[in-house]
Design a protein around this motif. Structure first.
Motif, PDB file in Angstrom:
ATOM      1  N   ALA A  36       0.830  -1.208   0.000  1.00  0.00           N
ATOM      2  CA  ALA A  36       0.000   0.000   0.000  1.00  0.00           C
ATOM      3  C   ALA A  36       0.864   1.257   0.000  1.00  0.00           C
ATOM      4  N   VAL A  37       1.886   1.287   0.840  1.00  0.00           N
ATOM      5  CA  VAL A  37       2.771   2.457   0.914  1.00  0.00           C
ATOM      6  C   VAL A  37       3.572   2.601  -0.373  1.00  0.00           C
ATOM      7  N   GLN A  38       4.060   1.488  -0.893  1.00  0.00           N
ATOM      8  CA  GLN A  38       4.863   1.538  -2.113  1.00  0.00           C
ATOM      9  C   GLN A  38       4.034   2.045  -3.295  1.00  0.00           C
ATOM     10  N   ASP A  39       2.800   1.588  -3.398  1.00  0.00           N
ATOM     11  CA  ASP A  39       1.928   2.039  -4.497  1.00  0.00           C
ATOM     12  C   ASP A  39       1.581   3.521  -4.366  1.00  0.00           C
ATOM     13  N   GLY A  90      -5.193   3.907   2.957  1.00  0.00           N
ATOM     14  CA  GLY A  90      -6.398   3.351   3.561  1.00  0.00           C
ATOM     15  C   GLY A  90      -7.304   2.615   2.592  1.00  0.00           C
ATOM     16  N   ILE A  91      -8.416   2.141   3.137  1.00  0.00           N
ATOM     17  CA  ILE A  91      -9.416   1.373   2.389  1.00  0.00           C
ATOM     18  C   ILE A  91     -10.749   2.096   2.524  1.00  0.00           C
ATOM     19  N   ILE A 122      -9.160  -4.828  11.518  1.00  0.00           N
ATOM     20  CA  ILE A 122      -8.612  -3.820  10.610  1.00  0.00           C
ATOM     21  C   ILE A 122      -9.414  -2.537  10.758  1.00  0.00           C
ATOM     22  N   ILE A 123      -8.728  -1.434  11.039  1.00  0.00           N
ATOM     23  CA  ILE A 123      -9.365  -0.111  11.097  1.00  0.00           C
ATOM     24  C   ILE A 123      -8.653   0.775  10.078  1.00  0.00           C
ATOM     25  N   SER A 124      -9.428   1.351   9.185  1.00  0.00           N
ATOM     26  CA  SER A 124      -8.823   2.109   8.096  1.00  0.00           C
ATOM     27  C   SER A 124      -9.354   3.535   8.035  1.00  0.00           C
TER      28      SER A 124
END
Length: 386
Positions: free
Chosen positions: A265-268, A300-301, A361-363
């Motif tokens: 996620a961070v890389q994208d 995030g999602i 999971i909390i986004s």
């Protein structure tokens, strides 16, 4: 919605017409079939982490014989439950080639266990452990094999319609939880034969979460480096000397999956940034639980998408490994923890829940995601058997 339901019914009817020669009644002797269904109605016996540790602490001959007798009685019951379920899955899933292969694998193991004579002494126990090792190896690729069968079903129905089949996802949850339990019991008995320092079978009584986390981080970053050419930094916060009793393999798999997701996620999100924000792994010791938070700033999602992360076959990876395997028409020979399977999070939650923990999971859409992995320190929760 009505049109979609009609389409599901038509496809199911077409599949039913094909179901004849693949039924168990046509492929196994009647006495074996009756035995499977008799065992499938028996109650499964759950164990707790504390019980496994207490029982295996002194693996003398008498203990090993008792353990072998328990498995000789219990494993056929657990296998029979799964065979009966695999034989009667909805929407034609029971007829998929790979699902049939898994079913036949379970039937073969069931027959071998039922044909094995009563265990009286260590000579019998050694022979039985040899059989257990054979079964353990035979079932090694059940997760990816069943995943291919489910992927075929998803291809038949389409992604949207597949998400509207909650009974399939419930089946997978129960089946994989049962598999975790079977492999834990079998692997534990086998591992008790070769004791290592600080280990009771598969359980390390002094496992250090910080150390396991660092190993999982190293493995996940190596994968990220191979895929992207770079990998964000991951920082660990916690007491490096703190230890507890747990299965290091389970903990590694869960943390690897969470860190891998955060890295991607961070890389994208920061692919053009030479200095992306680090991922934080925070380990906290409570009275009941050890909680490990994996926190990222990967964007995030969306709130509407959060329920889907717990469904099987859902993945945000750009390349679906399962789709590629289906296109090639070949089998899977790799563990189902890689990006593109869509099995990582639901399986990780099952591993957490197996010994009384959980995964949440909390986004925050537009910022990042926090994953909370709860590991029970008490070890007194029995297996949640389906």
């Amino acid at each position: 919605m009505a049109a979609a339901s009609s389409g599901l019914m038509v496809r199911a009817a077409q599949t039913v017409r094909k179901m004849s020669s693949n039924r168990l009644a046509d492929t196994v002797p009647r006495n074996v079939l009756d035995d499977i269904y008799r065992c499938s109605f028996k109650r499964q016996t759950g164990v707790s982490l504390k019980y496994i540790i207490d029982f295996g602490q002194y693996p003398i001959e008498r203990q090993m014989i008792v353990s072998a007798r328990f498995l000789h009685k219990e494993l056929p019951v657990r296998l029979a439950h799964r065979v009966a379920e695999l034989e009667n899955l909805p929407h034609g899933l029971s007829e998929k080639k790979r699902v049939l292969k898994v079913r036949d694998m379970y039937v073969e193991s069931f027959k071998e266990l039922r044909e094995f004579p009563a265990i009286h002494d260590m000579v019998d126990e050694v022979k039985f452990t040899t059989l257990l090792s054979k079964i353990y190896e035979r079932h090694a690729n059940v997760v990816p094999l069943l995943a291919l069968g489910v992927a075929e079903l998803k291809k038949d129905f389409g992604t949207t319609a597949f998400r509207d089949l909650p009974e399939i996802h419930q089946f997978l949850d129960g089946f994989y939880m049962s598999r975790i339990g079977i492999r834990m019991l079998v692997g534990q008995h086998i591992a008790l034969k070769t004791q290592a320092e600080d280990y009771i079978g598969l359980i390390n009584i002094k496992v250090r979460p910080c150390v396991v986390a660092q190993h999982a981080i190293d493995d996940a970053r190596e994968m990220c480096l191979r895929l992207y050419g770079s990998a964000p930094e991951v920082k660990v916060y916690g007491d490096n000397d703190f230890s507890m009793a747990y299965v290091p393999g389970h903990l590694h798999q869960m943390l690897f999956e969470l860190v891998k997701n955060s890295l991607r996620a961070v890389q994208d999100r920061f692919e053009d940034d030479p200095d992306p924000p680090p991922i934080r792994v925070i380990i906290a010791q409570g009275g009941e639980d050890v909680t490990i938070k994996v926190s990222d700033e990967g964007g995030g999602i969306p709130r509407s998408g959060l329920p889907r992360i717990w469904t099987y076959m859902y993945s945000t990876a750009k390349i679906s490994i399962l789709d590629a395997q289906l296109a090639d028409g070949c089998e899977l020979n790799t563990p189902a923890v890689l990006a593109g399977y869509g099995y990582g999070l639901p399986l990780s939650r099952l591993y957490a829940r197996y010994f009384g923990g959980d995964l949440q999971i909390i986004s925050m859409e537009g910022y990042g995601t926090d994953a909370y992995l709860h590991i029970s320190r008490l070890g007194n929760v029995q297996e949640p058997l389906p």
